[in-house]
Design a protein around this motif. Structure first.
Motif, PDB file in Angstrom:
ATOM      1  N   SER A 257      27.945  11.361  25.695  1.00 53.08           N
ATOM      2  CA  SER A 257      28.822  12.225  26.484  1.00 53.08           C
ATOM      3  C   SER A 257      28.413  12.208  27.954  1.00 53.08           C
ATOM      4  O   SER A 257      27.249  11.990  28.299  1.00 53.08           O
ATOM      5  CB  SER A 257      28.799  13.656  25.946  1.00 53.08           C
ATOM      6  OG  SER A 257      27.484  14.189  25.962  1.00 53.08           O
ATOM      7  N   ASP A 258      29.401  12.434  28.817  1.00 54.21           N
ATOM      8  CA  ASP A 258      29.182  12.419  30.252  1.00 54.21           C
ATOM      9  C   ASP A 258      28.379  13.648  30.692  1.00 54.21           C
ATOM     10  O   ASP A 258      28.691  14.770  30.303  1.00 54.21           O
ATOM     11  CB  ASP A 258      30.538  12.397  30.961  1.00 54.21           C
ATOM     12  CG  ASP A 258      30.400  12.312  32.467  1.00 54.21           C
ATOM     13  OD1 ASP A 258      30.417  13.373  33.120  1.00 54.21           O
ATOM     14  OD2 ASP A 258      30.256  11.184  32.967  1.00 54.21           O
ATOM     15  N   ALA A 259      27.356  13.435  31.499  1.00 54.06           N
ATOM     16  CA  ALA A 259      26.481  14.536  31.905  1.00 54.06           C
ATOM     17  C   ALA A 259      27.208  15.565  32.751  1.00 54.06           C
ATOM     18  O   ALA A 259      26.903  16.757  32.694  1.00 54.06           O
ATOM     19  CB  ALA A 259      25.278  13.988  32.660  1.00 54.06           C
ATOM     20  N   ALA A 260      28.170  15.126  33.536  1.00 54.23           N
ATOM     21  CA  ALA A 260      28.859  16.047  34.441  1.00 54.23           C
ATOM     22  C   ALA A 260      29.947  16.856  33.754  1.00 54.23           C
ATOM     23  O   ALA A 260      30.163  18.027  34.084  1.00 54.23           O
ATOM     24  CB  ALA A 260      29.458  15.269  35.612  1.00 54.23           C
ATOM     25  N   THR A 261      30.634  16.251  32.800  1.00 51.58           N
ATOM     26  CA  THR A 261      31.771  16.925  32.164  1.00 51.58           C
ATOM     27  C   THR A 261      31.551  17.237  30.691  1.00 51.58           C
ATOM     28  O   THR A 261      32.274  18.057  30.112  1.00 51.58           O
ATOM     29  CB  THR A 261      33.027  16.051  32.272  1.00 51.58           C
ATOM     30  OG1 THR A 261      32.832  14.852  31.499  1.00 51.58           O
ATOM     31  CG2 THR A 261      33.310  15.676  33.719  1.00 51.58           C
ATOM     32  N   GLY A 262      30.572  16.575  30.067  1.00 53.28           N
ATOM     33  CA  GLY A 262      30.356  16.738  28.636  1.00 53.28           C
ATOM     34  C   GLY A 262      31.337  15.951  27.779  1.00 53.28           C
ATOM     35  O   GLY A 262      31.250  15.969  26.553  1.00 53.28           O
ATOM     36  N   ALA A 263      32.273  15.241  28.403  1.00 59.92           N
ATOM     37  CA  ALA A 263      33.323  14.534  27.656  1.00 59.92           C
ATOM     38  C   ALA A 263      32.775  13.299  26.959  1.00 59.92           C
ATOM     39  O   ALA A 263      31.891  12.602  27.481  1.00 59.92           O
ATOM     40  CB  ALA A 263      34.452  14.142  28.597  1.00 59.92           C
ATOM     41  N   TYR A 264      33.291  13.025  25.769  1.00 61.55           N
ATOM     42  CA  TYR A 264      32.943  11.804  25.047  1.00 61.55           C
ATOM     43  C   TYR A 264      34.173  11.284  24.325  1.00 61.55           C
ATOM     44  O   TYR A 264      35.121  12.009  24.040  1.00 61.55           O
ATOM     45  CB  TYR A 264      31.814  12.053  24.040  1.00 61.55           C
ATOM     46  CG  TYR A 264      32.238  12.882  22.838  1.00 61.55           C
ATOM     47  CD1 TYR A 264      32.761  12.270  21.694  1.00 61.55           C
ATOM     48  CD2 TYR A 264      32.142  14.271  22.855  1.00 61.55           C
ATOM     49  CE1 TYR A 264      33.180  13.032  20.605  1.00 61.55           C
ATOM     50  CE2 TYR A 264      32.556  15.035  21.767  1.00 61.55           C
ATOM     51  CZ  TYR A 264      33.068  14.406  20.645  1.00 61.55           C
ATOM     52  OH  TYR A 264      33.495  15.157  19.578  1.00 61.55           O
ATOM     53  N   GLU A 265      34.152   9.986  24.049  1.00 62.17           N
ATOM     54  CA  GLU A 265      35.166   9.375  23.195  1.00 62.17           C
ATOM     55  C   GLU A 265      34.519   8.209  22.475  1.00 62.17           C
ATOM     56  O   GLU A 265      33.806   7.409  23.082  1.00 62.17           O
ATOM     57  CB  GLU A 265      36.365   8.874  24.002  1.00 62.17           C
ATOM     58  CG  GLU A 265      37.445   8.229  23.118  1.00 62.17           C
ATOM     59  CD  GLU A 265      38.683   7.843  23.889  1.00 62.17           C
ATOM     60  OE1 GLU A 265      39.083   6.669  23.798  1.00 62.17           O
ATOM     61  OE2 GLU A 265      39.236   8.715  24.576  1.00 62.17           O
ATOM     62  N   LEU A 266      34.730   8.117  21.181  1.00 69.47           N
ATOM     63  CA  LEU A 266      34.223   6.994  20.406  1.00 69.47           C
ATOM     64  C   LEU A 266      35.345   6.451  19.541  1.00 69.47           C
ATOM     65  O   LEU A 266      36.320   7.141  19.246  1.00 69.47           O
ATOM     66  CB  LEU A 266      32.999   7.389  19.578  1.00 69.47           C
ATOM     67  CG  LEU A 266      33.128   8.529  18.567  1.00 69.47           C
ATOM     68  CD1 LEU A 266      33.663   8.044  17.228  1.00 69.47           C
ATOM     69  CD2 LEU A 266      31.764   9.197  18.370  1.00 69.47           C
ATOM     70  N   GLY A 267      35.217   5.199  19.161  1.00 68.83           N
ATOM     71  CA  GLY A 267      36.252   4.564  18.371  1.00 68.83           C
ATOM     72  C   GLY A 267      35.815   4.315  16.943  1.00 68.83           C
ATOM     73  O   GLY A 267      34.629   4.125  16.659  1.00 68.83           O
ATOM     74  N   THR A 268      36.774   4.317  16.026  1.00 67.13           N
ATOM     75  CA  THR A 268      36.518   3.995  14.624  1.00 67.13           C
ATOM     76  C   THR A 268      37.546   2.963  14.165  1.00 67.13           C
ATOM     77  O   THR A 268      38.639   2.853  14.734  1.00 67.13           O
ATOM     78  CB  THR A 268      36.619   5.241  13.727  1.00 67.13           C
ATOM     79  OG1 THR A 268      37.974   5.684  13.697  1.00 67.13           O
ATOM     80  CG2 THR A 268      35.717   6.355  14.237  1.00 67.13           C
ATOM     81  N   LEU A 269      37.213   2.223  13.120  1.00 67.37           N
ATOM     82  CA  LEU A 269      38.124   1.196  12.615  1.00 67.37           C
ATOM     83  C   LEU A 269      39.196   1.773  11.703  1.00 67.37           C
ATOM     84  O   LEU A 269      40.278   1.200  11.570  1.00 67.37           O
ATOM     85  CB  LEU A 269      37.345   0.109  11.865  1.00 67.37           C
ATOM     86  CG  LEU A 269      36.610  -0.914  12.728  1.00 67.37           C
ATOM     87  CD1 LEU A 269      35.831  -1.876  11.844  1.00 67.37           C
ATOM     88  CD2 LEU A 269      37.587  -1.683  13.608  1.00 67.37           C
ATOM     89  N   THR A 270      38.913   2.900  11.063  1.00 68.65           N
ATOM     90  CA  THR A 270      39.884   3.504  10.155  1.00 68.65           C
ATOM     91  C   THR A 270      40.085   4.972  10.521  1.00 68.65           C
ATOM     92  O   THR A 270      39.330   5.552  11.308  1.00 68.65           O
ATOM     93  CB  THR A 270      39.422   3.424   8.686  1.00 68.65           C
ATOM     94  OG1 THR A 270      38.351   4.363   8.476  1.00 68.65           O
ATOM     95  CG2 THR A 270      38.941   2.018   8.328  1.00 68.65           C
ATOM     96  N   ALA A 271      41.096   5.586   9.904  1.00 65.96           N
ATOM     97  CA  ALA A 271      41.377   7.005  10.149  1.00 65.96           C
ATOM     98  C   ALA A 271      40.733   7.898   9.099  1.00 65.96           C
ATOM     99  O   ALA A 271      41.086   9.072   8.976  1.00 65.96           O
ATOM    100  CB  ALA A 271      42.885   7.226  10.177  1.00 65.96           C
ATOM    101  N   ASP A 272      39.765   7.352   8.355  1.00 63.42           N
ATOM    102  CA  ASP A 272      39.087   8.153   7.339  1.00 63.42           C
ATOM    103  C   ASP A 272      38.285   9.280   7.979  1.00 63.42           C
ATOM    104  O   ASP A 272      37.708   9.128   9.062  1.00 63.42           O
ATOM    105  CB  ASP A 272      38.158   7.263   6.503  1.00 63.42           C
ATOM    106  CG  ASP A 272      38.922   6.222   5.699  1.00 63.42           C
ATOM    107  OD1 ASP A 272      40.080   6.489   5.347  1.00 63.42           O
ATOM    108  OD2 ASP A 272      38.365   5.145   5.456  1.00 63.42           O
ATOM    109  N   GLU A 273      38.207  10.403   7.304  1.00 58.67           N
ATOM    110  CA  GLU A 273      37.525  11.574   7.827  1.00 58.67           C
ATOM    111  C   GLU A 273      36.053  11.287   8.116  1.00 58.67           C
ATOM    112  O   GLU A 273      35.380  10.587   7.361  1.00 58.67           O
ATOM    113  CB  GLU A 273      37.643  12.721   6.821  1.00 58.67           C
ATOM    114  CG  GLU A 273      37.215  14.066   7.380  1.00 58.67           C
ATOM    115  CD  GLU A 273      37.483  15.187   6.395  1.00 58.67           C
ATOM    116  OE1 GLU A 273      38.187  16.136   6.770  1.00 58.67           O
ATOM    117  OE2 GLU A 273      36.984  15.098   5.255  1.00 58.67           O
TER     118      GLU A 273
END
Length: 297
Positions: A257-273
């Motif tokens: 996550s970004d230190a200034a905003t706390g935002a993160y995004e990660l990718g997955t190959l499937t939509a499984d929980e």
């Protein structure tokens, strides 16, 4: 940002993000390729098209990212897409290589390069020449080359600037040089002094066959999980974020996550929980024992 439905076809994905001066160049594709050499090339936060940094190449002899021959770069006669953002800093009067797949100076090879007049060019053995307008120094450009059913198209900032249909077979396996020549006997020639960002290579798919709007950074998976991280004082925080598929326990994706905003995004190959964990130190302790239950979108 939505995920990339064609992520399974991505051969290489370089965001070139990280600390200034770092020599760790992470491939976010499913291949997780590691360069065999960087030769002095390193990450730089001085310029970036997207994210936090870029790869600074061509500042000294051999300073470029070199990848060993791999089927991921063996395009044969199939469709393909090459993408990169580039900020050229010097070298007018010489030819400089951006993406070089040559294992020899043969007829079934390819290189995307900037020529002595700063024009975007392609060499395939069957074709050589300018494919676009002159590029100004110290300016970011989003570049792309596609092949769809035998037709090559080049794009600068999303605008198609060239097309041709040379018959060429790129073979089953090739090396890759990002920022210089990679073939035996001429390794490291044609150095490109530049900041290079958001390199994405897609095998078997032409992502663009007409004008498009460039956007970045590119997704790290077919589906995405995003959010923000805050510490005990309710302030944005930089944390390692990991997602695991709940059904199997397998790692689905990770991010910081970004230190200034706390935002993160990660990718997955499937939509499984997934179960999403937030780690607050190098030892891997779970931040506030925080675990989220998330379905990728």
């Amino acid at each position: 940002m939505p995920g990339d439905s064609a992520f399974a076809s991505v051969s290489l994905l370089l965001h070139a993000d990280g600390a200034n001066g770092s020599t760790t160049l992470t491939d976010q594709s499913i291949n997780a390729l590691v360069p065999s050499a960087l030769g002095g090339a390193q990450l730089s936060t001085a310029q970036k098209r997207y994210g936090t940094a870029s790869l600074l190449s061509g500042q000294s002899a051999g300073a470029f990212a070199r990848y060993a021959s791999n089927p991921a770069f063996g395009f044969g006669t199939a469709d393909l897409t090459l993408e990169s953002s580039v900020f050229i800093t010097a070298g007018t009067g010489t030819d400089r290589n951006l993406l070089d797949f040559r294992d020899a100076n043969g007829s079934d090879t390819m290189v995307l390069f900037i020529n002595s007049a700063n024009h975007l060019c392609i060499w395939t053995g069957a074709l050589s020449g300018d494919v676009g307008p002159a590029l100004a120094l110290n300016t970011w450009y989003d570049l792309a080359l596609t092949r769809a059913s035998g037709v090559f198209r080049a794009f600068v900032d999303g605008v198609q600037v060239w097309s041709a249909s040379p018959a060429v077979d790129f073979g089953a396996s090739r090396p890759l040089g990002v920022g210089a020549a990679v073939f035996s006997g001429s390794v490291g020639t044609g150095l490109l002094p530049a900041h290079i960002d958001e390199v994405r290579i897609t095998k078997g798919l032409a992502r663009y066959t007409s004008n498009y709007t460039p956007a970045g950074p590119f997704p790290n998976g077919a589906y995405a999980i995003s959010g923000t991280v805050r510490d005990d004082a309710d302030m944005p925080a930089s944390r390692t974020v990991r997602a695991y598929y709940r059904a199997t326990g397998a790692l689905a994706g990770s991010a910081v996550s970004d230190a200034a905003t706390g935002a993160y995004e990660l990718g997955t190959l499937t939509a499984d929980e997934c179960s999403v964990l937030f780690l607050d130190d190098a030892a891997g302790a779970v931040y506030n024992d925080r675990v989220l239950r998330v379905t990728p979108g």
